[in-house]
Enzyme design. Sequence first.
Site, PDB file in Angstrom:
ATOM      1  N   GLY A  99      -5.134  -6.974 -14.457  1.00 13.86           N
ATOM      2  CA  GLY A  99      -4.493  -5.810 -15.072  1.00 13.86           C
ATOM      3  C   GLY A  99      -5.148  -4.570 -14.524  1.00 13.86           C
ATOM      4  O   GLY A  99      -5.444  -4.513 -13.329  1.00 13.86           O
TER       5      GLY A  99
ATOM      6  N   GLU B 103      -4.703 -12.522  -1.234  1.00 12.92           N
ATOM      7  CA  GLU B 103      -4.019 -13.286  -2.282  1.00 12.92           C
ATOM      8  C   GLU B 103      -3.931 -14.756  -1.901  1.00 12.92           C
ATOM      9  O   GLU B 103      -3.509 -15.079  -0.784  1.00 12.92           O
ATOM     10  CB  GLU B 103      -2.616 -12.706  -2.515  1.00 12.92           C
ATOM     11  CG  GLU B 103      -2.682 -11.311  -3.090  1.00 12.92           C
ATOM     12  CD  GLU B 103      -1.318 -10.716  -3.401  1.00 12.92           C
ATOM     13  OE1 GLU B 103      -0.295 -11.280  -2.965  1.00 12.92           O
ATOM     14  OE2 GLU B 103      -1.285  -9.679  -4.093  1.00 12.92           O
TER      15      GLU B 103
ATOM     16  N   SER C 161      -8.194 -11.122 -10.264  1.00 14.38           N
ATOM     17  CA  SER C 161      -7.933  -9.700  -9.980  1.00 14.38           C
ATOM     18  C   SER C 161      -8.934  -8.793 -10.703  1.00 14.38           C
ATOM     19  O   SER C 161     -10.118  -8.816 -10.361  1.00 14.38           O
ATOM     20  CB  SER C 161      -6.475  -9.404 -10.349  1.00 14.38           C
ATOM     21  OG  SER C 161      -6.067  -8.181  -9.808  1.00 14.38           O
ATOM     22  N   ALA C 162      -8.530  -8.018 -11.689  1.00  9.20           N
ATOM     23  CA  ALA C 162      -9.476  -7.154 -12.408  1.00  9.20           C
ATOM     24  C   ALA C 162     -10.623  -7.980 -13.013  1.00  9.20           C
ATOM     25  O   ALA C 162     -11.773  -7.543 -13.036  1.00  9.20           O
ATOM     26  CB  ALA C 162      -8.762  -6.364 -13.503  1.00  9.20           C
TER      27      ALA C 162
ATOM     28  N   HIS D 125      -6.597  -8.768  -3.926  1.00 11.32           N
ATOM     29  CA  HIS D 125      -5.278  -8.455  -3.347  1.00 11.32           C
ATOM     30  C   HIS D 125      -5.469  -7.735  -2.008  1.00 11.32           C
ATOM     31  O   HIS D 125      -4.718  -6.825  -1.679  1.00 11.32           O
ATOM     32  CB  HIS D 125      -4.450  -7.547  -4.271  1.00 11.32           C
ATOM     33  CG  HIS D 125      -4.199  -8.093  -5.642  1.00 11.32           C
ATOM     34  ND1 HIS D 125      -3.215  -9.008  -5.905  1.00 11.32           N
ATOM     35  CD2 HIS D 125      -4.796  -7.839  -6.834  1.00 11.32           C
ATOM     36  CE1 HIS D 125      -3.216  -9.293  -7.211  1.00 11.32           C
ATOM     37  NE2 HIS D 125      -4.165  -8.597  -7.780  1.00 11.32           N
TER      38      HIS D 125
END
Lengths: 236, 236
Positions: free
Chosen positions: B90, B194, B122-123, B159
């Site tokens: 997020g 990714e 991700s985050a 990413h």
Amino acid sequence: MKNLLVVSTSTVYGGEYLDYITDEMAELFKDTEEVIFIPYARPGGISHDSYTEKAAKAFDKIGKKIIGLHTFEDPIAAIKDAKGVFTGGGNTFVLVNALYKFEVIQPLREAIFNGMPYMGTSAGSNICGVSMQTTNDMPIVYPPSFKTLGVIPFNLNPHYLDPDPTSKHMGETRETRIAEFHTQNTIPVVGLREGSWLRVKGDDIILKGDLDARLFKQGQKPYEISSGKALNSELV
Amino acid sequence: MKNLLVVSTSTVYGGEYLDYITDEMAELFKDTEEVIFIPYARPGGISHDSYTEKAAKAFDKIGKKIIGLHTFEDPIAAIKDAKGVFTGGGNTFVLVNALYKFEVIQPLREAIFNGMPYMGTSAGSNICGVSMQTTNDMPIVYPPSFKTLGVIPFNLNPHYLDPDPTSKHMGETRETRIAEFHTQNTIPVVGLREGSWLRVKGDDIILKGDLDARLFKQGQKPYEISSGKALNSELV
């Protein structure tokens, strides 16, 4: 009366630095021979001196002298005395951090409200907004605040990119990022595509350049603003 | 002994949420029935409850129960007692802000150093690094600090995207942004594409997935790390 050029990008694809915006620059700075350049955003980590040289070359074409703000012993006084200011792009966090460090945010804001001609590109445009919180840049330094000049009543997203329907990348699109901003903030955001700029005269804010811009408001579907149109009525 | 899965993206193109990483998840969390989910990053502004439901569905496939950290009255105690933690992606600024607000940074760091299995996407991976300063996210909130868990001795860029030679966009490439980071910071950065992840066991950090990763060090040309290779020796 406010008098600004708020430009998405310094350089359009295939063009030279500031080339496509030369006429607007000449008009904005018509009443001064000298423009103070704020090189703090340091694109690619370039030195203040080298960045100032680059800006000087572009301003030489319109017969204006550029002086780097970093060369003044008293940058606050320099901003107060300035007849025109140009802030170049680069990293918005680095730029805002330096503006706070040298305490020039408030004098710059006052000068702009008092009618001093101001031009910004990219990060230099970002700081015209209420906050820098819709920048695309990496947070490579920790500034004392995200609040910026607030000389326009919204935030900017320069280099605005439309979602690419063919992309296989799963990172957030620009539109998703701005939607996330609006889960936390009420400030409208103008997505300014490359080659677009805002011409601010007093309270009039006109979109210029070949492309439309995209306006994002909290709780509403984003929509397009046509080039040539005033943004004023969209922001009430 | 540290025991982590540090994942670039939760979802690969064309796949379902966490699908491609299911086997690794099952192996990481093999000794616990329950995993605490940190939903704070709120992708797209999704609520903590909805995000936790989404994670619960994916973990149901490996027979694990997910409990949202937001449902605990005492999140610090919850982290201290946790047998496994998963932090979803997020907005990294929103995530880090909440981790500081609820004072769980330090207990989470200690738990991970003490061997509690941790997975981030991700985050949730970004926060494993020394700082969140190589995130791609917008600074939509102002966290008290950019310092993060520091359970891996470098920063991440999840990413990760290679520069596109056909692009006409003039905004900075990811590589330029990371180079700008290195004008201000010495911490190495791993660009994790990714579909890639890091498997951390004790001090061993192995790159996994189909793709190579890109390693950026201050003052050096970035270079590729092959999948299957240990990053340990690259970081001394």
